[in-house]
Design a protein around this motif. Structure first.
Motif, PDB file in Angstrom:
ATOM      1  N   ARG A  85       0.808  -1.225   0.000  1.00 56.63           N
ATOM      2  CA  ARG A  85       0.000   0.000   0.000  1.00 56.63           C
ATOM      3  C   ARG A  85       0.841   1.275   0.000  1.00 56.63           C
ATOM      4  NH1 ARG A  85      -3.336   1.741   4.332  1.00 56.63           N
ATOM      5  NH2 ARG A  85      -5.331   2.697   3.810  1.00 56.63           N
ATOM      6  N   CYS A 260     -13.291   8.199   3.940  1.00 60.10           N
ATOM      7  CA  CYS A 260     -13.697   6.817   3.634  1.00 60.10           C
ATOM      8  C   CYS A 260     -14.572   6.309   4.770  1.00 60.10           C
ATOM      9  CB  CYS A 260     -12.488   5.910   3.455  1.00 60.10           C
ATOM     10  SG  CYS A 260     -12.981   4.173   3.453  1.00 60.10           S
ATOM     11  N   HIS A 479      -5.719   2.037  -6.087  1.00 56.69           N
ATOM     12  CA  HIS A 479      -5.329   1.785  -4.697  1.00 56.69           C
ATOM     13  C   HIS A 479      -4.133   2.645  -4.316  1.00 56.69           C
ATOM     14  CE1 HIS A 479      -7.897  -1.836  -3.993  1.00 56.69           C
ATOM     15  NE2 HIS A 479      -7.856  -1.848  -5.310  1.00 56.69           N
TER      16      HIS A 479
HETATM   17 FE1  CFM Z   1     -11.376   3.124   2.299  1.00 61.85          FE
HETATM   18 FE2  CFM Z   1      -9.046   3.177   1.463  1.00 61.85          FE
HETATM   19 FE3  CFM Z   1     -11.120   2.270   0.021  1.00 61.85          FE
HETATM   20 FE4  CFM Z   1     -10.325   0.868   2.186  1.00 61.85          FE
HETATM   21 FE5  CFM Z   1      -8.521  -0.572   0.751  1.00 61.85          FE
HETATM   22 FE6  CFM Z   1      -7.203   1.700   0.071  1.00 61.85          FE
HETATM   23 FE7  CFM Z   1      -9.294   0.845  -1.367  1.00 61.85          FE
HETATM   24 MO1  CFM Z   1      -7.042  -0.440  -1.365  1.00 61.85          MO
HETATM   25  S1  CFM Z   1      -9.602   2.404   3.349  1.00 61.85           S
HETATM   26  S2  CFM Z   1     -12.258   1.318   1.466  1.00 61.85           S
HETATM   27  S3  CFM Z   1      -9.530  -1.139   2.585  1.00 61.85           S
HETATM   28  S4  CFM Z   1     -10.619   4.207   0.565  1.00 61.85           S
HETATM   29  S5  CFM Z   1      -6.495  -0.091   0.814  1.00 61.85           S
HETATM   30  S6  CFM Z   1      -6.974   3.641   1.050  1.00 61.85           S
HETATM   31  S7  CFM Z   1      -7.456   1.655  -1.988  1.00 61.85           S
HETATM   32  S8  CFM Z   1      -9.143  -1.233  -1.118  1.00 61.85           S
HETATM   33  S9  CFM Z   1     -11.264   1.775  -2.038  1.00 61.85           S
END
Ligand code: CFM
Ligand code: HCA
Length: 529
Positions: A85, A260, A479
């Motif tokens: 990440r 988020c 991501h």
């Molecule tokens: Fe929230 Fe994220 Fe996301 Fe997330 Fe994730 Fe991510 Fe994601 Mo990868 S916390 S839900 S668990 S915004 S790591 S920074 S990019 S899947 S859409």
């Protein structure tokens, strides 16, 4: 046959029945866009989801720079959560920074047979000797739960022996159905052991926490820059480029901004219930999204000076990017996109794509709950509004698993009439009829939908992006942004548009030919023998 039916039709009846509930063709009637989400993937399906440990250690805890995080489990788990990440954190005077390290107990077969607690204690002793951290976090992976090592007892032992804070997270990968369970476990422990411990003096009367901002590609830095320009004091960021010292003081802010929601709603709600700090859903992705968000925050504080300053900053930031935005619009207008990310970006990035005239043909989440797809009504600023409007009975369920507001029917109607209810989430209501919303999109469906919908860009992840790219469709990773960014706020919008414009117009596409463009799709023999 619709596109979805063409994809589903290839499944056996058992799989068909299950997957049908996760694929929704958007209908103009909002109530019909109901989707199955946050449930187990059928074994054998090539899911793109991650595990509970990924959500706890990899996502929520990973970016906390001054907590030394020991992964109790096999080395692969630790390496995965360290490298994927790409957490960004600045060194700060007097604050430890362990982001570049990967600490693990490197569990082996004898530890599985005879127990791994001894090894974990040894790892803590070693870490103390080498780094002298003031906080250690222990995260367990699958085998630890199976053999029953008591990491919480070890954490207590470490606190007494070394006079430090040591917090254990039982986030074995197999728990729950996806990363989502891990977010919850991380949130609960942060609430229990960190938040509320600080007594830093907060100077400003416009102080905020930014929750659910992990500083991917520097997004958190960009958001903070804008907020500070306006005059807000940012007390804590959960958890991008964060320190324990900041997180401890989160309960002292005036308002929590939730970027988020999926990964952090538990903390937002718990801080509100325990300390009375209200929260507000925000979106700093996209120019329009950012402007709307800044205006909403100013509206909450309801201060003339702050409102004026907000408009000044918006005007100034816009002026600096407007030429670029107009240019990229000419390049991107009319293109189509498919998005498949974790639990919030597939929605947020549609706002940014709209800024440039790009429409969405399919959007999906790995592990979102129904809220993120269908939306839910929320009552912002419960206490204040209730008092001023003489609303007698509002009961808020504090259990984060069932955080719906239980309102009497008449109260609910009254709030709706007075426009006091706002809507959270609900990607469906912003998508066009005839487009697709898919939960837990798997490898097979990815290939099939891409073939049938032919989007110009597929926004996805590390694992799934190459399937698209090799078939001749541009794929950008949402991501960690293919290591570009920031994409948030005003400047971020320009970075984003530049990256996808370069991707779409690169001459490299003329050198690639998808396998099915040169090979026949059907093979067989014609004729008698
Ligand atoms: Fe929230 Fe994220 Fe996301 Fe997330 Fe994730 Fe991510 Fe994601 Mo990868 S916390 S839900 S668990 S915004 S790591 S920074 S990019 S899947 S859409
Ligand atoms: C995770 C982290 C991840 C993985 C990305 C991917 C991230 O959920 O484990 O595998 O494409 O953003 O790094 O979502």
């Amino acid at each position: 046959m619709s596109v979805a039916e063409k994809v589903l039709d290839q499944y056996s009846s058992r799989v068909y029945k299950n997957r049908k509930t996760h694929i929704v063709e958007i209908n103009n009637n909002e109530n019909e866009n109901q989707i199955a989400a946050n449930v187990r993937t059928i074994p054998g399906i090539m899911t793109q989801r991650g595990c509970c440990y990924a959500g706890c250690k990899g996502v929520v805890l990973g970016p906390i720079k001054d907590a030394l995080q020991i992964v109790h489990g096999p080395i692969g788990c630790s390496y995965y959560a360290w490298g994927t990440r790409r957490h960004k954190g600045k060194n700060a005077e007097g604050v430890d920074n362990y982001l570049q390290y990967s600490f693990s107990t490197d569990m082996q077969e004898p530890d599985v047979v005879f127990g791994g607690e001894k090894k974990l204690k040894k790892a803590i002793d070693e870490a103390m000797e080498l780094f002298h951290p003031s906080t250690i976090m222990i995260c367990s992976t699958c085998p630890v739960g199976l053999i029953g090592d008591d990491i919480h007892a070890v954490a207590k032992w470490a606190e007494e022996k070394h006079n430090i804070k040591c917090i254990a997270f039982s986030c074995e990968g197999y728990k729950g159905v996806s990363q989502s369970a891990g977010h919850h476990i991380a949130n609960n422990q942060l609430m229990k052991f960190i938040i509320g411990e600080g007594d830093r003096k907060i100077e400003s009367k416009f102080s905020v926490n930014i929750l659910g901002e992990y500083n991917i590609g520097g997004d958190g830095w960009e958001t903070e820059r804008i907020l500070k320009r306006i005059g807000y004091e940012v007390v804590s960021v959960f958890t991008g480029d964060s320190s324990i010292e900041d997180l401890k003081n989160a309960h002292q802010a005036n308002l929590s901004l939730v970027q988020c929601h999926r990964s952090i709603n538990y903390i937002a709600e718990m801080i509100e219930t325990k300390y009375g700090v209200p929260w507000m859903k925000v979106n700093f992705i996209g120019v329009k999204g950012t402007i709307e968000t800044l205006r909403n925050i100013a509206k909450y504080f309801d201060n003339e000076e702050l409102t004026k300053r907000t408009e000044e900053v918006i005007a100034d930031e816009l002026e600096k990017i407007i030429d670029d935005i107009e240019y990229y619009k000419t390049k991107l207008k009319g293109k189509t996109a498919a998005l498949y990310v974790g639990g919030s970006r597939s929605h947020h990035y549609q706002t940014l794509l709209h800024d440039f005239g790009v429409s969405t043909v399919l959007a999906g989440y790995e592990f979102a709950h129904r809220d993120e797809y269908e939306g839910r009504e929320i009552l912002p600023f419960v206490k204040e509004d209730a008092d001023s409007k003489n609303i007698e009975s509002i009961s808020v369920e504090p259990d984060p698993e069932k955080y719906h507001l239980y309102l009497q029917k008449e109260v609910l109607e009254k709030l709706r009439d007075e426009k006091l209810l706002s809507y959270y989430g609900g990607m469906a209501k912003e998508m066009e009829a005839g487009t697709y919303m898919v939960d837990d999109l798997n490898h097979f469906e990815t290939e099939e939908f891409l073939k049938l919908l032919k989007p110009d860009i597929f926004f996805s992840g590390i694992k799934d992006k190459f399937v698209a790219q090799k078939s001749g469709i541009l794929s950008r990773q949402l991501h960690s942004y293919d290591y570009s960014g920031p994409y948030s706020g005003f400047r971020g919008a320009v970075n984003f548009a530049r990256d996808i414009t370069m991707g779409i117009y690169t001459p490299a596409w003329s050198f690639i030919k998808a396998p099915w463009k040169t090979a026949p799709i059907l093979t067989g023999t014609l004729g008698g023998e």
